[in-house]
Write a protein that holds these residues in place. Structure first.
Motif, PDB file in Angstrom:
ATOM      1  N   ILE A 281       0.855  -1.190   0.000  1.00 31.77           N
ATOM      2  CA  ILE A 281       0.000   0.000   0.000  1.00 31.77           C
ATOM      3  C   ILE A 281       0.888   1.236   0.000  1.00 31.77           C
ATOM      4  N   LEU A 282       0.867   1.985  -1.078  1.00 26.65           N
ATOM      5  CA  LEU A 282       1.710   3.177  -1.181  1.00 26.65           C
ATOM      6  C   LEU A 282       0.927   4.405  -0.723  1.00 26.65           C
ATOM      7  N   ASN A 283       0.568   4.364   0.537  1.00 32.22           N
ATOM      8  CA  ASN A 283      -0.181   5.452   1.164  1.00 32.22           C
ATOM      9  C   ASN A 283       0.392   5.629   2.570  1.00 32.22           C
ATOM     10  N   PRO A 284       0.987   6.774   2.877  1.00 32.28           N
ATOM     11  CA  PRO A 284       1.709   6.929   4.145  1.00 32.28           C
ATOM     12  C   PRO A 284       0.859   6.805   5.401  1.00 32.28           C
ATOM     13  N   ILE A 285      -0.461   6.974   5.299  1.00 32.48           N
ATOM     14  CA  ILE A 285      -1.278   6.834   6.507  1.00 32.48           C
ATOM     15  C   ILE A 285      -1.808   5.412   6.677  1.00 32.48           C
ATOM     16  N   LEU A 286      -1.594   4.564   5.666  1.00 36.49           N
ATOM     17  CA  LEU A 286      -2.132   3.205   5.725  1.00 36.49           C
ATOM     18  C   LEU A 286      -1.065   2.123   5.769  1.00 36.49           C
ATOM     19  N   SER A 287       0.078   2.371   5.170  1.00 32.98           N
ATOM     20  CA  SER A 287       1.096   1.323   5.050  1.00 32.98           C
ATOM     21  C   SER A 287       1.732   1.007   6.396  1.00 32.98           C
ATOM     22  N   ALA A 288       2.194  -0.233   6.504  1.00 28.93           N
ATOM     23  CA  ALA A 288       2.844  -0.660   7.747  1.00 28.93           C
ATOM     24  C   ALA A 288       4.037  -1.561   7.460  1.00 28.93           C
ATOM     25  N   ASP A 289       4.554  -1.510   6.225  1.00 28.69           N
ATOM     26  CA  ASP A 289       5.705  -2.345   5.877  1.00 28.69           C
ATOM     27  C   ASP A 289       6.831  -1.468   5.346  1.00 28.69           C
ATOM     28  N   SER A 290       8.057  -1.930   5.524  1.00 27.33           N
ATOM     29  CA  SER A 290       9.229  -1.137   5.157  1.00 27.33           C
ATOM     30  C   SER A 290       9.350  -0.943   3.651  1.00 27.33           C
TER      31      SER A 290
ATOM     32  N   GLU B  41     -20.886   3.488   0.562  1.00 25.36           N
ATOM     33  CA  GLU B  41     -20.902   3.513   2.021  1.00 25.36           C
ATOM     34  C   GLU B  41     -19.838   2.585   2.612  1.00 25.36           C
ATOM     35  N   LYS B  42     -19.537   1.519   1.901  1.00 27.89           N
ATOM     36  CA  LYS B  42     -18.558   0.550   2.393  1.00 27.89           C
ATOM     37  C   LYS B  42     -17.165   0.789   1.804  1.00 27.89           C
ATOM     38  N   PHE B  43     -17.102   1.594   0.768  1.00 30.25           N
ATOM     39  CA  PHE B  43     -15.830   1.857   0.085  1.00 30.25           C
ATOM     40  C   PHE B  43     -14.993   2.819   0.922  1.00 30.25           C
ATOM     41  N   SER B  44     -13.736   2.472   1.171  1.00 28.04           N
ATOM     42  CA  SER B  44     -12.866   3.325   1.982  1.00 28.04           C
ATOM     43  C   SER B  44     -11.569   3.612   1.239  1.00 28.04           C
ATOM     44  N   MET B  45     -10.727   4.403   1.856  1.00 28.79           N
ATOM     45  CA  MET B  45      -9.445   4.755   1.259  1.00 28.79           C
ATOM     46  C   MET B  45      -8.588   3.518   1.006  1.00 28.79           C
ATOM     47  N   ARG B  46      -8.785   2.489   1.796  1.00 33.50           N
ATOM     48  CA  ARG B  46      -8.016   1.254   1.617  1.00 33.50           C
ATOM     49  C   ARG B  46      -8.364   0.543   0.310  1.00 33.50           C
ATOM     50  N   ASP B  47      -9.525   0.853  -0.246  1.00 32.30           N
ATOM     51  CA  ASP B  47      -9.955   0.210  -1.485  1.00 32.30           C
ATOM     52  C   ASP B  47      -9.573   1.013  -2.724  1.00 32.30           C
ATOM     53  N   SER B  48      -8.989   2.183  -2.523  1.00 32.52           N
ATOM     54  CA  SER B  48      -8.734   3.089  -3.641  1.00 32.52           C
ATOM     55  C   SER B  48      -7.528   2.666  -4.482  1.00 32.52           C
ATOM     56  N   ASP B  49      -7.612   2.952  -5.783  1.00 35.92           N
ATOM     57  CA  ASP B  49      -6.483   2.700  -6.684  1.00 35.92           C
ATOM     58  C   ASP B  49      -5.305   3.621  -6.381  1.00 35.92           C
ATOM     59  N   PHE B  50      -5.564   4.662  -5.619  1.00 39.31           N
ATOM     60  CA  PHE B  50      -4.496   5.594  -5.239  1.00 39.31           C
ATOM     61  C   PHE B  50      -3.341   4.863  -4.566  1.00 39.31           C
TER      62      PHE B  50
ATOM     63  N   PRO C 104     -12.072   6.077  11.654  1.00 39.95           N
ATOM     64  CA  PRO C 104     -11.999   4.633  11.934  1.00 39.95           C
ATOM     65  C   PRO C 104     -12.255   3.769  10.706  1.00 39.95           C
ATOM     66  N   LYS C 105     -12.900   4.334   9.706  1.00 37.78           N
ATOM     67  CA  LYS C 105     -13.189   3.590   8.485  1.00 37.78           C
ATOM     68  C   LYS C 105     -11.907   3.217   7.741  1.00 37.78           C
ATOM     69  N   ASN C 106     -10.847   4.030   7.925  1.00 42.27           N
ATOM     70  CA  ASN C 106      -9.600   3.800   7.193  1.00 42.27           C
ATOM     71  C   ASN C 106      -8.643   2.846   7.901  1.00 42.27           C
ATOM     72  N   LEU C 107      -8.882   2.573   9.167  1.00 45.02           N
ATOM     73  CA  LEU C 107      -8.042   1.642   9.936  1.00 45.02           C
ATOM     74  C   LEU C 107      -6.554   1.993   9.814  1.00 45.02           C
TER      75      LEU C 107
ATOM     76  N   GLU D  88      -5.945  16.066  -0.787  1.00 47.35           N
ATOM     77  CA  GLU D  88      -7.375  16.012  -0.455  1.00 47.35           C
ATOM     78  C   GLU D  88      -8.238  15.843  -1.698  1.00 47.35           C
ATOM     79  N   HIS D  89      -7.876  16.517  -2.775  1.00 49.99           N
ATOM     80  CA  HIS D  89      -8.732  16.513  -3.962  1.00 49.99           C
ATOM     81  C   HIS D  89      -8.839  15.136  -4.615  1.00 49.99           C
ATOM     82  N   LEU D  90      -7.910  14.241  -4.312  1.00 50.52           N
ATOM     83  CA  LEU D  90      -7.949  12.894  -4.902  1.00 50.52           C
ATOM     84  C   LEU D  90      -8.545  11.844  -3.970  1.00 50.52           C
ATOM     85  N   LEU D  91      -8.689  12.192  -2.676  1.00 50.09           N
ATOM     86  CA  LEU D  91      -9.097  11.173  -1.710  1.00 50.09           C
ATOM     87  C   LEU D  91     -10.251  11.601  -0.805  1.00 50.09           C
ATOM     88  N   ASN D  92     -10.829  12.764  -1.047  1.00 50.55           N
ATOM     89  CA  ASN D  92     -11.937  13.192  -0.190  1.00 50.55           C
ATOM     90  C   ASN D  92     -13.185  12.351  -0.455  1.00 50.55           C
ATOM     91  N   SER D  93     -14.242  12.611   0.279  1.00 49.31           N
ATOM     92  CA  SER D  93     -15.446  11.777   0.205  1.00 49.31           C
ATOM     93  C   SER D  93     -16.057  11.768  -1.196  1.00 49.31           C
TER      94      SER D  93
END
Length: 345
Positions: A52-61, A322-331, A256-259, A302-307
């Motif tokens: 996941i190339l997203n700094p608020i979601l990734s957890a691997d080096s 409603e169930k789609f979150s940032m974790r599901d994004s192609d971003f 909390p939706k983004n975990l 923000e313009h690419l990932l807002n609601s």
């Protein structure tokens, strides 16, 4: 004699080898002949997949290594490991502390119920105090969640006395300890929040003492960071970076939706306020030593990932918005940041 010859000839041979490299090692100009982009591209590989190339979601080096090249934080560290500005050009750190008027404690031999007298006494103290503001008495109703096997929201009515907001020039974890020498020993600890609140949820009067300090905390330490943002910085798609992106990144972490695994780093934040397009104010709930360093994390567009963007992407994929979150994004596989490199897989 042989040893002497070796000691004399060996340095000469090494020098000759180094000298000849001067004539055949290509210069930077020669290296880019035929490929002008060679000095502008950064190619890296890792032993693991960057998931996941997203700094608020990734957890691997593996992901973090790439994110460091694609995204910028507000700050980073220089070669001496000292903080320096990145997306921020500067910052100011200070503290706002709060406490209630407590006329039950004698100040210099007499009990003072006049808040203005206490204010003048505080302002007379030289040093770290910059300003003292008197907040008028307030009343109202609120709900507090009582945790346990059977959590319950308890409704209470409060009538708060005068409160003081003291602005300090610098963060001081010992402020209240020092002020006891001015206002009297026990001035803060003897304030009883329970005397100023009333339980409205029937049958739970015995829980009033347990939640009183949450409704009216006797003291509060609120460190503050104000960041001045760099103007003219653009995301890789051409959109300009501003304070709205900082606020969005913080709110996305706390959603909390983004975990987000970064939630614990930013949980101590009380609120983030956009002062203007290039200035943000971050206020903390309490003293938190790592606070400043957490803002080295990459900022999101923000313009690419807002609601609205998430809703459009979900509908395009035929999924429930409603169930789609940032974790599901192609971003997350096609990141767009403000960093020195544009990502191409």
């Amino acid at each position: 004699m042989l040893i002497k010859r070796v000691l004399i000839l060996l340095p000469v041979i090494i020098f000759a080898l180094l000298l000849q490299s001067f004539f055949w090692v290509p210069t930077y100009d020669e290296q880019v002949k035929g490929n002008p982009l060679r000095l502008e591209e950064f190619i890296t590989a890792s032993i693991g997949d960057a998931r996941i190339l997203n700094p608020i979601l990734s957890a691997d080096s593996a992901s973090s290594t790439i994110e460091d090249q694609v995204f910028d934080g507000l700050i980073d560290r220089d070669e001496d490991l000292k903080f320096r500005g990145r997306l921020a050009t500067g910052w100011k750190i200070y503290e706002e502390v709060y406490f209630y008027l407590n006329p039950k404690v004698a100040i210099k031999g007499r009990k003072i119920s006049d808040p203005e007298a206490v204010r003048k006494l505080l302002l007379a103290q030289k040093g770290n105090i910059k300003d003292v503001e008197i907040i008028p008495p307030q009343k109202g109703e609120t709900e507090i969640l009582m945790p346990g096997p059977d959590p319950i929201n308890l409704k209470v009515r409060f009538k708060a006395p005068h409160r003081f907001k003291v602005t300090l020039k610098e963060v001081d974890q010992n402020f209240f300890l020092k002020m006891e020498k001015v206002l009297g020993k026990g001035y803060f600890k003897t304030f009883r929040p329970v005397d100023h609140i009333e339980m409205l949820t029937a049958g739970h009067e015995d829980k009033l003492s347990a939640i009183a300090s949450q409704v009216l905390p006797a003291t509060e330490n609120n460190p503050v960071i104000i960041f001045d943002l760099r103007k003219g910085v653009k995301f890789h798609d051409g959109q300009e970076f501003d304070a709205g992106d900082v606020k969005f990144t913080y709110e996305a972490i706390m959603d909390p939706k983004n975990l987000s695994p970064r939630t614990s780093d930013f949980e101590p934040v009380k609120y983030l306020e956009v002062i203007d397009r290039y200035k943000v104010k971050v206020v903390y709930k309490r003293l938190y030593f790592p606070a400043f360093g957490t803002w080295g994390m990459g900022m999101l567009p923000e313009h690419l990932l807002n609601s609205e963007a998430m809703k459009r992407e979900a509908e395009a994929k035929g999924e429930d918005p409603e169930k789609f979150s940032m974790r599901d994004s192609d971003f997350n596989r096609h990141p767009v940041g403000t960093g020195p490199f544009v990502f191409r897989e």
